[in-house]
Write an enzyme that holds these catalytic residues in place. Structure first.
Site, PDB file in Angstrom:
ATOM      1  NE  ARG A 238      -6.949  -4.918  19.184  1.00 33.45           N
ATOM      2  CZ  ARG A 238      -5.733  -4.956  19.680  1.00 33.45           C
ATOM      3  NH1 ARG A 238      -4.844  -4.033  19.337  1.00 33.45           N
ATOM      4  NH2 ARG A 238      -5.370  -5.900  20.533  1.00 33.45           N
ATOM      5  CG  ASP A 262       1.409   0.661  14.805  1.00 31.86           C
ATOM      6  OD1 ASP A 262       2.206   0.491  13.855  1.00 31.86           O
ATOM      7  OD2 ASP A 262       1.345  -0.120  15.774  1.00 31.86           O
ATOM      8  CD  GLU A 267      -4.313  -4.363  11.942  1.00 31.39           C
ATOM      9  OE1 GLU A 267      -3.670  -5.190  12.609  1.00 31.39           O
ATOM     10  OE2 GLU A 267      -4.346  -3.152  12.208  1.00 31.39           O
ATOM     11  CG  HIS A 299      -0.830  -3.904  14.725  1.00 34.38           C
ATOM     12  ND1 HIS A 299      -2.119  -4.369  14.652  1.00 34.38           N
ATOM     13  CD2 HIS A 299      -0.580  -3.719  16.046  1.00 34.38           C
ATOM     14  CE1 HIS A 299      -2.618  -4.473  15.873  1.00 34.38           C
ATOM     15  NE2 HIS A 299      -1.701  -4.082  16.736  1.00 34.38           N
TER      16      HIS A 299
END
Length: 348
Positions: A238, A262, A267, A299
């Site tokens: 996260r 990632d 985001e 992600h």
């Protein structure tokens, strides 16, 4: 049974639709409405008339949105992901909404991607790829380190963290782990340590813990200062586990040797959509992309055929359990026949 699927992409339609088509003919028919925009206070009304909504990691399910959904007839919230920090569970329980997630889906997929990020960062494959495409075969600036014999820290030993530990042990690394809920099975692959010890001893730190109040910005100015100089940091869990400003400062001072992400704490407004023709006004993210020793992906660690199949199957099982008033272990609230929220955080 009407289901509104928010933040739907082509692959959601393919996998959810494909699994739905193979459901038992005796099951309640599901009419899915795939919506390509995210759920928010501005779009919640578009679920009016639906019995349930299906949402993803960056959809908003705060009190206002849940109240709007409930007023429109929605009685179930199905998360097609593990994390639920974007859901106001107390309000959902007050409203009597059923809420269930997909607590585990192909943990190896995420762990394997974390290793791919690590090795890309370590061996500078992203830079080598671009050089060769331009006819440049010079090796200067591409020097990496052998993983064998290095110490790797895994923060959070849920199913993904456990898979990561197993893989890194296979590389010949020493593995240390920090987790407030240790599991005996991990001891075959490594040792538990407190967070300060892990940070100070590890050449690589990989984050695999859920986002909660206690883990928000677990990587911050203080914890970064405790890391071994030149260590690399990987986050596939996260975004808000990391204080982005503090990480940028650590990169600028060269104390942090590299960063592979990632996920990113900001985001929500960007990931899963094409912004290549837009001016991105997130200065922190844009600053990260200027570092040669930083990799940012959108992600995608979960994004495998196997994981998408598992997500679709589990999501529809949760829906069937709710329809049939069957208690489900994936429920996050006491509502609609749901089981009690587990005392531990859902492991990811």
């Amino acid at each position: 049974m009407k289901l509104a699927v928010f933040s739907a992409k082509a692959y959601d339609k393919q996998y959810l639709g494909g699994v739905a088509a193979k459901r038992n003919p005796s099951s309640t028919p599901v009419e899915a409405n795939f919506l390509d925009f995210s759920l928010s206070k501005d779009t919640a009304a578009l679920a009016n008339g639906a019995d349930a909504v299906c949402v993803f990691v960056n959809d908003t399910l705060d009190a206002a949105v849940l109240q709007s959904l409930h007023a429109g007839g929605v009685r179930a919230v199905l998360l097609r992901c593990a994390g639920y920090n974007n859901v106001d569970l107390k309000e959902a329980e007050r409203l009597g909404l059923f809420v269930a997630n997909v607590p585990s889906y192909s943990p190896e997929a995420v762990a394997e991607f974390a290793v791919a990020l690590l090795q890309t960062l370590n061996r500078k494959m992203h830079r080598a790829y671009n050089r060769v495409r331009e006819g440049n075969f010079n090796l200067d600036g591409l020097l990496g380190r052998t993983l064998y014999g290095k110490t790797v820290g895994v923060v959070g030993v849920g199913k993904i963290g456990f898979a990561m530990a197993r893989i890194m042990r296979g590389f010949g690394c020493k593995v240390l782990a920090y987790d407030p809920f240790p599991i005996e099975a991990f001891k075959e692959f490594g040792e538990y340590a407190d967070l300060d010890t892990l940070l100070s001893q590890c050449h690589i730190v990989s984050l695999h813990c859920p986002l909660m109040d206690s883990t928000r910005h677990i990587i911050n100015e203080t914890t970064l200062s405790k890391m071994k100089p030149g260590a690399m940091l990987v986050n596939t869990s996260r975004g808000a586990l990391i204080d982005t400003g503090a990480v940028i400062a650590a990169l600028k001072s060269k104390h942090l040797g590299g960063l592979a992400l990632d996920v990113y704490e900001g985001e929500g407004a960007l990931f899963y959509n094409d912004h290549s023709g837009d001016i991105i006004d997130d200065d922190l993210l844009m600053r990260l992309t200027t570092f040669p020793n930083v990799i940012v992906c959108g992600h995608q660690a979960f994004f495998t055929e196997e994981a998408l199949t598992e997500i679709a199957e589990c999501t529809l099982r949760n829906l069937d359990d709710w329809i049939n008033s069957v208690p489900t272990k994936n429920s996050l609230v006491k509502a609609g026949g749901a089981t009690e929220k587990p005392p531990r955080p859902v492991r990811i």
